[in-house]
Design a protein around this motif. Structure first.
Motif, short mmCIF file in Angstrom:
data_model
loop_
_atom_site.label_atom_id
_atom_site.label_comp_id
_atom_site.label_asym_id
_atom_site.label_seq_id
_atom_site.Cartn_x
_atom_site.Cartn_y
_atom_site.Cartn_z
N GLU A 168 0.83 -1.21 0.00
CA GLU A 168 0.00 0.00 0.00
C GLU A 168 0.86 1.26 0.00
O GLU A 168 0.57 2.23 -0.70
CB GLU A 168 -0.93 0.01 1.22
CG GLU A 168 -1.95 -1.12 1.24
CD GLU A 168 -1.43 -2.35 1.97
OE1 GLU A 168 -0.23 -2.36 2.33
OE2 GLU A 168 -2.22 -3.29 2.18
N ALA A 171 2.28 1.71 -3.41
CA ALA A 171 1.28 2.25 -4.35
C ALA A 171 1.13 3.76 -4.17
O ALA A 171 1.03 4.50 -5.16
CB ALA A 171 -0.06 1.55 -4.13
N GLN A 174 4.13 5.41 -5.73
CA GLN A 174 4.03 5.38 -7.19
C GLN A 174 3.05 6.44 -7.69
O GLN A 174 3.32 7.13 -8.68
CB GLN A 174 3.61 4.00 -7.67
CG GLN A 174 3.59 3.85 -9.19
CD GLN A 174 3.29 2.43 -9.62
OE1 GLN A 174 3.02 1.55 -8.81
NE2 GLN A 174 3.33 2.20 -10.92
#
Length: 330
Positions: A168, A171, A174
């Motif tokens: 998580e 992510a 990113q």
């Protein structure tokens, strides 16, 4: 009751501030101490973080830094190598250096120009060598009254997100990288929200990293079958006339066993933590609402405005009305 969110919310004094840092080797940036907690996200390239204070721990993946092989004298923390996707959290906002190499001479951050831009400004420095891109900033947390959960964290937490670690958090990193590299419509609202939520991702990742068999303090308390429900009860309804006995009943332990277990993990006895959370809740209500003092007293478990005012002054050193006026003027 999400205790992590509640604890951090009780310390926040403003939205986080951040800047994108673009360095090309050779480069080194000296960052002064900040009020609150610092953070860095490596978006591209590699670099080193050099703590300037002594006794800095490095969380789950670092080195305490007294290894002669690293060229450090006693009390000199080791440089921390950072790779793409790595996240660093500095609990006390201590001064440090970011650099392409530990030997690169640093420049002071205040001497560098930040170019305005959307969604955040950019600080550029260095030569014409290899590129490193970072998101750097700080979370404005009240360090004068830190929540014990935050106070128990390592001074420096290093969380790599490559190779499937912390999915998580990876992510979120990113998404931040994409929005900063290629800003589009909506980026000005998306980036601040991602940066704000990044703090919860960082601390969740650290707490979940702690092995259940060896976890201590709050890392153990948040998953303990007896202490976690008691903490949730205190946070959810601080106005309830909780006693050690009623919390122990909720935890399924004897009064003495519960009190020992709670104190060991949380760092203070149950009634001391209850008072702390009631006062923290009261301070937030005074800062953020127009509720009269009688209402604040009732919401925090005090039967009269006088009893509440006396407890509040003992905790904060000033009357509730004065605290509210001072907080609004800040």
């Amino acid at each position: 009751m999400d205790i992590l969110t509640e604890a951090l919310g009780s310390m926040r004094t403003a939205y986080p501030s951040s800047v994108r840092t673009e360095g090309r080797a050779p480069w080194a940036l000296r960052l002064p101490p900040v009020l609150g907690a610092g953070f860095h996200v490596v978006l591209y390239g590699t670099c080193w973080l050099l703590p300037l204070s002594t006794g800095t721990g490095t969380g789950t993946d670092g080195d305490t830094g007294n290894d002669p092989a690293n060229g450090n004298g006693p009390g000199r923390p080791a440089p921390v190598p950072l790779s793409p996707g790595d996240v660093v959290f500095l609990r006390d906002g201590g001064g440090h250096v970011l650099a392409d190499h530990p030997d690169s001479p640093p420049v002071d951050a205040h001497a560098c120009r930040v170019d305005g831009g959307s969604p955040i400004g950019t600080l550029t420095l260095g030569g014409d060598g290899a590129r490193t891109s970072l998101l750097c900033g700080n979370y404005h947390l009240d360090q004068g009254r830190p929540h014990p959960m935050v106070r128990q964290l390592p001074a420096l937490i290093h969380l790599p997100t490559r190779h499937g670690r912390h999915p998580e958090l990876a992510a979120a990193v990113q998404l931040l990288g994409t929005e900063l590299e290629r800003p589009r419509i909506g980026s000005a609202g998306i980036v601040p929200a991602l940066i704000d939520s990044l703090l919860l991702y960082i601390l969740r990742a650290w707490f979940e990293d702690q092995p259940a068999a060896t976890a201590a303090g709050w890392a153990a308390a948040l998953r303990d079958a007896a202490v976690a429900p008691a903490l949730a009860a205190i946070h959810e309804t601080p106005a309830t006339a909780w006693t050690v006995e009623s919390l122990a009943d909720r935890a399924g332990l004897s009064r003495a066993a519960f009190a020992r277990r709670f104190t060991t993990m949380v760092g203070e006895p149950p009634m001391a933590y209850l008072t702390r959370w009631r006062m923290t809740t009261a301070a937030r209500l005074l800062r953020e609402s127009e509720a009269p003092l009688t209402s604040v007293a009732a919401q925090t478990g005090y039967g009269s405005e006088y009893a509440f005012a006396k407890a509040f002054k003992r905790e904060f050193g000033q009357a509730p009305g004065g605290y509210r006026r001072e907080a609004r003027a800040a």
